[in-house]
Structures are given as C-alpha cells and as structure tokens.
Design an enzyme around this catalytic site. Structure first.
Site, PDB file in Angstrom:
ATOM      1  CB  CYS A 147      -0.932   0.003   1.219  1.00 18.44           C
ATOM      2  SG  CYS A 147      -2.089   1.381   1.254  1.00 18.44           S
TER       3      CYS A 147
ATOM      4  CD  GLU B 121     -27.153   2.505  -0.501  1.00 18.37           C
ATOM      5  OE1 GLU B 121     -28.241   2.298   0.062  1.00 18.37           O
ATOM      6  OE2 GLU B 121     -26.993   2.444  -1.742  1.00 18.37           O
TER       7      GLU B 121
END
Length: 420
Positions: free
Chosen positions: A97, A390
């Site tokens: 990452c 969402e």
C-alpha cells in the site's frame, strides 16, 4: 439535518500530497465538541486526507475513526512516536500500500525518525525487525498467531519488548492492515474489468469449509486464483501506463514509497483456512474468546483507554443505517470472520448465500484477504443501485471486521502467554 454531499472519488493508491502529512490536528477541536456535521463539512471542503474524505458520508463513524487513529499514533503510550509510524510502514508494506507507506514515511520523518531506517527493514533497529514475523502472520494468516510468537518478542534479551509496548504495536499493525483494505476497496469508481460469473475451464470454485456440513458453500462464485491473476494483470497494466506518464519528480516519490524494502518473505500470503484435509487449524469460536468478554478488558488494561476507543469504532459501524436489512450487515461481518477462521456457533451461515449476491461475496473476500491485489478492483458493485455512501459503508464493515479479527487472534495469544 439534510443529506450530506457524497465525497469526490479518489484513487487512494496514488501518493498523497504534502498537505496530508498531519490532517488530524485540523479536527481535534471539532471532535472534542462532538460536532460531526461540522467535521464532515471540513472534510468535504478538502481539509483532510483522502481516507477521511471517503469516510465523510458517515460523519459519526469518521469521528470515531479519527479519534482512535490519533490516539494510537500521537497520544500517550509506551512506544516513541517514530516507532509507531515505522510499525505502520511495516504493516502497510505487507499489502504494497504505497499510499500509506508514503504517508507514514513522511510522518516518521516529521516526528524525528532516523532517515536511514527508511532505506529498508534491515536498516531498522533489531527490536523493530523482531516484529516482522507477527506482522506477516497477522496480515495474511492470523490464525497462525500463537503463544510462541508472543514469547519470542517478550523474551529476547536486550531487544525484548514489554507487554504494554507489544500491545500498542499489535493495535497499530491491525489498524493499518485493515485500513489497507479500506484504501484499496474504496476505488469503486475506477474502471472495472468485467467479471465472468463462471469459473474458467471448469475449474472448481473455492469455498469456505465451515458450512460444508450443511451443504452451504459460501464461496461458490469463481476460482480465486483466476481472480488474483486477473487483478494482478490489470494492476500491472495500470502501473506501466502511470510510469510512462510520470515525470522525474513523481518517480522520486514512487521510489520513496517503495514498499518492497520493508518486506521479507514476499510470497507469504493469504491461504484458504483449513482448505485441505491435512490442515488441522482449530476454528476460532467466538463463544470461547470474544471481544466483548475477553479482548476488550485485556487490551484496555494493558494499553489504557484504547479498548474504549476501539469498541466505539465497532459500535459506530454497527449503528450505520441498514444495508437493505440489518441481517445483511451481520452476514457481511460474519462472512469476513468466517474466511479468517472465526465462527459463531449461534449463526446460520446459510444466510450468507441468501443475503449476499455472488459478486458481492467475491468483492468482500478480495478486499478483505487480498487488498494488495485490489488496487484496480475487478469486482464492481453494480448489481444494485448503490450510492457512494453505501459502497463506502460496505468497505467500512470489511475494515472493522478485519480489525476485530486480527485483534482477537493477537489478544488470545497474549492471554495464553500470560496464563501459561
């Protein structure tokens, strides 16, 4: 209160700008006053790092997340500040990452860290290098975490760790591992590669064996190896294109964020839990060791107040509005724990197949178990008309379930060491 504006999509695997080095100080007074709406407005106006901007559609959760992160990285604790950020670098590097590796490298230097340590893990002090093994295990196969790992760290002569130091280190590792899943998972507005609904060449699908006795295969979507290969190919193509368009300054930044220098045993990765008959790993049963009854009290006793902050994070994500149904949120949470070897005896795992569509299960497993391979997701959340908030909600559930799972394994091992 009116509906909050949805955050502008960002690609979190790209390097952060210099302004992201210390974002939390901008929000301390707002968090103290409990003004979540004002916090969200600050974030959406660009006064925050990309992670916070993604979370801004859920301001109550964002407040809890920032408070916890600030506490473990900046407030009182047994570990010096440079150690904390270096441990974060080690954790983020396991998943390649670059975004978090660069961010914590900059913070490491800002708090007085020795620049030479950033040359690679071999340049770090021996005490930090001792964390490499438990970092690797917790990141990829947390069920392997045992009492022996704790004993090695606490009884290594002059380089030994204290119990309090180790607990803070474990919390930082788990926090950053799970944050990697969120960073990569939130690139849901990137270009997607269409995913075939069938396994190629008749390859049998992988499945989670916990519910096999009931005839319920929890991973009946496609071959995960095929998925990993397609993700890797897509990512390699994107990285090649990026390097061709990058100037010398940008190349220097990418070099600075090179995660590989902080990794040993790069081939060690997630494997299906007890997927073969010869595997005899014992299922982690929450009824025997739970966060509420065991983990919370232990971590709070050894690392003051962190238990309350972590518990507030878990409660905050649980209080988010239902995703079509409350049962769906529980199915996502329990499914993530399931693929990480944790089982709830009072849960009917047949509900997972009933409540989670096939592509959603595949997406969840990829983000939870292979975050380093999801920089360019191939699992679009398109089968239902999901809002950005969402989609972020789903990634928050993945992050928090991963965080709790790692903590349960580590804290159980520490408990076993203490009573041995």
């Amino acid at each position: 209160m009116g509906e909050l504006p949805e955050p502008r999509p960002q690609f979190l695997h790209q390097k952060p700008t210099v302004s992201l080095v210390s974002p939390l100080s901008l929000f301390l007074q707002v968090m103290v006053n409990g003004d979540s709406e004002r916090l969200s407005l600050l974030v959406n106006r660009g006064n925050a790092d990309a992670v916070s901007q993604q979370m801004a559609s859920h301001p109550k959760y964002l407040e809890s997340f920032l408070r916890t992160q600030h506490y473990i990285l900046h407030m009182d604790g047994p570990l010096p500040l440079p150690y904390r950020h270096y441990i974060a670098i080690m954790a983020a590097a396991r998943y390649h990452c670059d975004y978090l590796v660069y961010l914590h490298s900059a913070q490491f230097l800002r708090v007085g860290g020795e620049p030479q340590w950033l040359q690679g893990l071999e340049a770090a002090p021996p005490r930090l290098r001792l964390l490499d093994h438990i970092n690797k295990v917790l990141a990829h196969q947390p069920w392997l975490t045992g009492c022996s790992h704790i004993q090695t760290l606490l009884k290594t002569g002059e380089q030994c760790w204290s119990l309090a130091e180790l607990v803070q280190a474990v919390v930082i590792l788990a926090h950053c591992h799970s944050l990697c899943s969120f960073v990569f998972g939130c690139n849901t507005d990137a270009d997607f590669v269409p995913l075939s609904s069938k396994s190629p060449n008749g390859t049998p699908p992988t499945f989670c064996p916990f519910d096999a006795a009931n005839g319920n295969s929890l991973d009946s979507t496609c071959d995960m190896m095929c998925l990993k290969e397609r993700i890797q190919k897509s990512q390699e193509e994107r990285e090649t294109q990026t390097l061709q368009q990058t100037g010398n300054t940008e190349k220097e930044m990418i070099c600075f964020a090179d995660a590989s220098r902080f990794i040993t045993d790069p081939d060690f990765c997630y494997q299906e839990f007890a997927r073969k008959e010869e595997d005899h790993f014992q299922v982690f049963r929450v009824q025997d060791y739970s966060w509420e009854d065991h983990g919370f009290s232990l971590v709070n006793r050894l690392y003051s107040d962190i238990g309350h902050l972590l518990d507030d994070r878990f409660r905050s994500v649980a209080r988010l509005p239902p995703l079509h149904s409350t049962d769906m949120k529980r199915a996502i949470w329990n499914y993530i724990h399931c693929v990480l070897g944790i089982r709830y005896d009072d849960y009917d795992y047949g509900e997972v197949n009933q409540l989670l569509e096939r592509d959603l299960k595949l997406y969840i497993k990829a983000v939870a178990c292979f975050p380093d391979s999801t920089k360019t997701p191939v699992c679009p959340l398109r089968w239902t008309p999901l809002k950005t908030s969402e989609r972020i909600h789903i990634n928050l559930l993945i992050m928090e379930a991963r965080l709790q799972a790692e903590l349960l394994y580590a804290l159980r091992a520490i408990t076993q060491y203490m009573i041995a």
